[in-house]
Design a protein around this motif. Structure first.
Motif, PDB file in Angstrom:
ATOM      1  N   ARG A  38       1.054  -1.105  -0.047  1.00 38.61           N
ATOM      2  CA  ARG A  38      -0.018   0.014   0.033  1.00 38.61           C
ATOM      3  C   ARG A  38       0.949   1.175   0.217  1.00 38.61           C
ATOM      4  N   SER A  39       1.995   1.263   0.660  1.00 39.38           N
ATOM      5  CA  SER A  39       2.732   2.340   1.097  1.00 39.38           C
ATOM      6  C   SER A  39       3.573   2.618  -0.565  1.00 39.38           C
ATOM      7  N   ALA A  40       3.871   1.531  -1.167  1.00 38.59           N
ATOM      8  CA  ALA A  40       4.345   1.599  -2.644  1.00 38.59           C
ATOM      9  C   ALA A  40       3.366   2.233  -3.544  1.00 38.59           C
ATOM     10  N   GLY A  41       2.033   1.782  -3.415  1.00 34.98           N
ATOM     11  CA  GLY A  41       1.086   2.522  -4.227  1.00 34.98           C
ATOM     12  C   GLY A  41       1.226   3.936  -3.979  1.00 34.98           C
ATOM     13  N   PHE A  42       0.981   4.281  -2.528  1.00 35.71           N
ATOM     14  CA  PHE A  42       1.036   5.701  -2.181  1.00 35.71           C
ATOM     15  C   PHE A  42       2.129   6.457  -2.799  1.00 35.71           C
ATOM     16  N   LEU A  43       3.226   5.993  -2.607  1.00 37.43           N
ATOM     17  CA  LEU A  43       4.587   6.700  -3.416  1.00 37.43           C
ATOM     18  C   LEU A  43       4.443   6.774  -4.726  1.00 37.43           C
ATOM     19  N   ALA A  82       1.714  26.101   7.546  1.00 35.69           N
ATOM     20  CA  ALA A  82       2.941  26.647   7.264  1.00 35.69           C
ATOM     21  C   ALA A  82       3.188  26.579   5.846  1.00 35.69           C
ATOM     22  N   ILE A  83       2.989  25.249   5.275  1.00 31.30           N
ATOM     23  CA  ILE A  83       2.905  24.756   3.734  1.00 31.30           C
ATOM     24  C   ILE A  83       2.108  25.728   2.976  1.00 31.30           C
ATOM     25  N   GLN A  84       0.934  25.705   3.169  1.00 30.50           N
ATOM     26  CA  GLN A  84      -0.226  26.445   2.531  1.00 30.50           C
ATOM     27  C   GLN A  84       0.051  27.963   2.522  1.00 30.50           C
ATOM     28  N   ASP A  85       0.477  28.444   3.786  1.00 33.03           N
ATOM     29  CA  ASP A  85       0.811  29.867   4.042  1.00 33.03           C
ATOM     30  C   ASP A  85       1.871  30.473   3.250  1.00 33.03           C
ATOM     31  N   GLU A  86       3.013  29.724   3.275  1.00 28.18           N
ATOM     32  CA  GLU A  86       4.476  30.218   2.629  1.00 28.18           C
ATOM     33  C   GLU A  86       4.501  29.560   1.130  1.00 28.18           C
ATOM     34  N   VAL A  87       3.954  28.688   0.520  1.00 23.69           N
ATOM     35  CA  VAL A  87       4.286  28.157  -0.623  1.00 23.69           C
ATOM     36  C   VAL A  87       3.366  28.740  -1.514  1.00 23.69           C
ATOM     37  N   ALA A  88       3.983  29.112  -2.666  1.00 24.71           N
ATOM     38  CA  ALA A  88       3.062  29.701  -3.861  1.00 24.71           C
ATOM     39  C   ALA A  88       2.115  28.748  -4.317  1.00 24.71           C
ATOM     40  N   ARG A  89       0.990  29.307  -4.436  1.00 26.52           N
ATOM     41  CA  ARG A  89      -0.381  28.777  -4.645  1.00 26.52           C
ATOM     42  C   ARG A  89      -0.587  27.804  -5.747  1.00 26.52           C
ATOM     43  N   ALA A  90       0.186  28.152  -6.886  1.00 28.33           N
ATOM     44  CA  ALA A  90       0.161  27.418  -8.229  1.00 28.33           C
ATOM     45  C   ALA A  90       1.039  26.143  -8.092  1.00 28.33           C
ATOM     46  N   LYS A  91       2.093  26.019  -7.081  1.00 32.22           N
ATOM     47  CA  LYS A  91       2.814  25.243  -6.693  1.00 32.22           C
ATOM     48  C   LYS A  91       2.684  24.311  -5.477  1.00 32.22           C
ATOM     49  N   LEU A  92       1.597  24.588  -5.060  1.00 35.02           N
ATOM     50  CA  LEU A  92       1.362  24.043  -3.677  1.00 35.02           C
ATOM     51  C   LEU A  92       1.250  22.490  -3.516  1.00 35.02           C
ATOM     52  N   ALA A  93       0.450  22.047  -4.600  1.00 37.28           N
ATOM     53  CA  ALA A  93       0.078  20.527  -4.683  1.00 37.28           C
ATOM     54  C   ALA A  93       1.333  19.750  -4.777  1.00 37.28           C
ATOM     55  N   ARG A  94       2.225  20.347  -5.601  1.00 41.93           N
ATOM     56  CA  ARG A  94       3.667  19.629  -5.967  1.00 41.93           C
ATOM     57  C   ARG A  94       4.661  19.766  -4.739  1.00 41.93           C
ATOM     58  N   VAL A  95       4.596  20.995  -4.095  1.00 42.47           N
ATOM     59  CA  VAL A  95       5.459  20.724  -2.753  1.00 42.47           C
ATOM     60  C   VAL A  95       4.828  19.837  -1.550  1.00 42.47           C
ATOM     61  N   SER A  96       3.482  19.895  -1.514  1.00 39.49           N
ATOM     62  CA  SER A  96       2.688  18.805  -0.680  1.00 39.49           C
ATOM     63  C   SER A  96       3.120  17.501  -1.182  1.00 39.49           C
ATOM     64  N   SER A  97       3.087  17.118  -2.600  1.00 37.59           N
ATOM     65  CA  SER A  97       3.427  15.906  -2.775  1.00 37.59           C
ATOM     66  C   SER A  97       4.895  15.494  -2.675  1.00 37.59           C
ATOM     67  N   LEU A  98       5.824  16.381  -2.598  1.00 37.58           N
ATOM     68  CA  LEU A  98       7.017  16.220  -2.213  1.00 37.58           C
ATOM     69  C   LEU A  98       7.258  15.856  -0.787  1.00 37.58           C
ATOM     70  N   PHE A 120       4.967  14.311   1.138  1.00 36.31           N
ATOM     71  CA  PHE A 120       4.335  12.843   1.185  1.00 36.31           C
ATOM     72  C   PHE A 120       5.382  11.845   0.641  1.00 36.31           C
ATOM     73  N   ILE A 121       5.862  12.127  -0.248  1.00 36.38           N
ATOM     74  CA  ILE A 121       7.048  11.226  -1.264  1.00 36.38           C
ATOM     75  C   ILE A 121       8.298  10.918  -0.108  1.00 36.38           C
ATOM     76  N   ILE A 122       8.641  12.118   0.399  1.00 34.75           N
ATOM     77  CA  ILE A 122       9.977  11.926   1.206  1.00 34.75           C
ATOM     78  C   ILE A 122       9.534  11.356   2.659  1.00 34.75           C
ATOM     79  N   SER A 123       8.481  11.992   2.994  1.00 34.70           N
ATOM     80  CA  SER A 123       8.146  11.507   4.702  1.00 34.70           C
ATOM     81  C   SER A 123       7.561   9.908   4.654  1.00 34.70           C
ATOM     82  N   TYR A 124       6.974   9.398   3.473  1.00 33.16           N
ATOM     83  CA  TYR A 124       6.462   8.084   3.663  1.00 33.16           C
ATOM     84  C   TYR A 124       7.513   7.293   2.523  1.00 33.16           C
TER      85      TYR A 124
END
Length: 411
Positions: free
Chosen positions: A55-60, A338-354, A356-360
C-alpha cells in the motif's frame, strides 16, 4: 474571530470537511482492520507487513502524479479520480481476502496497491484545495477543523470496527472502508482554483518531459524554504522507524501480552483521543515559535516504543499513545498551515506531494524490515533504538535556521 469562524462554517467548507473525513477515516481504518485480523490469527505478521508495504508503494507511486495533476488540472478533479480508485482497490482487497476466487493473493495485492495509489493522489490534492475554499487567515482553524473531523470520528472507530468485525466479520468492515472512499469522491465542493501555467511549446515536449519539468519546478519552490526540508527529514525519520515499528509489532504485542486485540484497540483510541485534544488546542493557539513547538510535538512519538516496553501495565503504553497523538496533531496542523501559507499557490500541490513522497518514502523499507530485524535483535532492543531515533530527529531539526517559526526570512 467571528469572521474567521464564519469562513470555516460555510457549506463549501463543510462539504470539504465531510470528504476529508471520509478519506482520512478510510486511510486509518484499513491497517487497523488488517491488524485486527492478525490478532485473531486470520493473517500473519509477515502478510500484514507485506500488505502495508504494498500500500505504501502504491501511495508513493501516485503522490507525485497527483501533485502535478492537481496543480495543472485542479485539485478537485484529482480528489474525484483518486477516491474512486481507492474504493475500487478496497473492493479488490475484499475479493482477494474473502471470495473463493482463483489468484486470491494476487487480487489482494493489487487491491492494496490500488488503494494506496488512490490515497497517495488524494493527499496533496486535499492539502492544496484548502486555500481555495477558505482565506489565508482561516487556514490554521480550517486545518484544525479538518483534522478534528477525522479524529473525532476515529475516536469511536476502534470500538465500532471491532464490533463490526466481531459481529459480521472483517469483510464487512472492509466494505465500509470502500463506502468511505465513495464519500470522499462525491462530497467535496468544486471551488475556483488557481492552476499552474502550461509548459511552453507543449506540442514538442513529451508527457514525461512535462511531468518532470513540473515536478522539478515544485522542488525549486520547496528549496526556497529551509525549514521545509529540516522538518521533512525529522518527519520522515519518525514515520520510517516509529510508525513502522508500532504498525507491525503492536498487534503481536497485544496478542502476546493480553491474548486479544485489547492493546491494539486501546492504543488507537488513546492516540486519537490525544490527537483530538491537540486539534482543539491548535485551532486557537498560534505560538510565535510555531516550528519549535511543532517539532517538540513530533518528538513525543518517541514515547510510544518506550511505553510498549511495559505492555502488561496497560496504562503505560496507553498514556504514551495519548501524549504522542497530542504532539503529532500539533505538528501536523502547524506543518500543513505553514506549507499552505508560505508556498506559492500554483505550486502548492507539488510541494505537498514532495512532503508525502519523502516522509513516506522509507516506510515500505521500514515495514518490510521490522519483522526480520526484530527476530535478530529482539523486541526490546528495537523499541529502545526507535525511541532514541524519534527524539533525536526532532532535536536535530531544530538546529536548522528558520525552523523555529516555519517561515523563511525574506522580504
Amino acid at each position: 474571530m467571528s469572521i474567521t469562524s464564519s469562513k470555516i462554517r460555510s457549506i463549501p467548507f463543510f462539504r470539504l470537511w465531510a470528504g476529508n473525513a471520509g478519506s482520512g477515516i478510510a486511510t486509518w481504518a484499513l491497517p487497523f482492520v488488517l491488524g485486527f485480523m492478525v490478532s485473531n490469527g486470520d493473517l500473519t505478521a509477515l502478510e500484514l507487513g507485506i500488505f502495508l508495504a504494498l500500500r505504501s508503494a502504491g501511495f508513493l507511486t501516485a503522490v507525485p502524479v497527483g501533485g502535478v495533476m492537481a496543480d495543472s488540472a485542479g485539485s478537485r478533479r484529482v480528489i474525484l479520480i483518486a477516491s474512486l480508485a481507492a474504493a475500487c482497490g478496497t473492493l479488490l482487497l475484499f475479493l482477494g481476502l474473502f471470495a473463493n476466487l482463483p489468484l486470491r493473493s494476487t487480487l489482494a495485492a493489487l487491491g492494496v496497491i490500488l488503494s494506496g495509489m488512490g490515497q497517495g493522489a488524494c493527499r496533496p490534492a486535499y492539502q492544496s484545495i484548502v486555500p481555495s475554499v477558505v482565506s489565508r487567515d482561516a487556514l490554521q482553524p480550517a486545518n484544525a477543523a479538518l483534522s478534528l473531523s477525522v479524529r473525532a470520528t476515529v475516536l469511536v472507530g476502534p470500538a465500532t470496527a471491532t464490533l463490526i468485525a466481531s459481529s459480521w466479520g472483517p469483510g464487512a468492515a472492509i466494505l465500509g472502508i470502500a463506502s468511505l472512499w465513495m464519500a470522499s469522491a462525491l462530497a467535496p465542493p468544486w471551488p475556483h482554483e488557481s492552476v499552474a501555467d502550461a509548459v511552453a511549446d507543449t506540442g514538442r515536449v513529451s508527457l514525461l518531459g512535462r511531468f518532470l519539468h513540473d515536478l522539478l519546478d515544485g522542488y525549486r519552490e520547496a528549496r526556497r524554504h529551509p525549514w521545509f526540508f529540516a522538518g521533512l527529514a525529522a518527519l520522515s525519520t519518525v514515520i520510517a522507524t516509529g510508525y513502522s515499528v508500532t504498525a507491525v509489532l503492536v498487534p503481536l504485542i497485544s496478542r502476546d501480552s493480553h491474548g486479544d486485540a485489547s492493546l491494539l484497540t486501546g492504543s488507537v483510541t488513546a492516540y486519537m483521543s490525544g490527537a483530538l485534544l491537540g486539534a482543539i488546542a491548535a485551532s486557537r493557539w498560534r505560538p510565535a515559535k510555531r516550528g519549535w513547538w511543532a517539532l517538540l510535538g513530533l518528538g513525543t512519538y518517541g514515547l510510544v516504543p518506550l511505553g510498549l516496553l511495559a505492555p502488561v501495565q496497560f496504562w503505560i503504553p496507553i498514556t504514551a499513545y495519548f501524549l504522542a497523538g497530542l504532539g503529532m496533531e500539533l505538528f501536523n496542523i502547524v506543518w500543513f498551515t505553514a506549507i499552505q501559507d508560505e508556498v506559492a499557490r500554483a505550486k502548492l500541490a507539488r510541494v505537498s506531494s514532495l512532503d508525502f513522497i519523502i516522509s513516506y518514502g522509507l516506510a515500505p523499507l521500514g515495514l518490510s524490515a521490522i519483522t526480520p530485524v526484530t527476530n535478530i535483535l529482539g523486541t526490546t532492543t528495537v523499541l529502545i533504538a526507535t525511541s532514541i531515533v524519534c527524539f533525536g530527529a526532532a532535536l536535530a531539526a531544530n538546529t536548522i535556521p528558520t525552523t523555529a517559526e516555519f517561515r523563511a526570512r525574506r522580504r
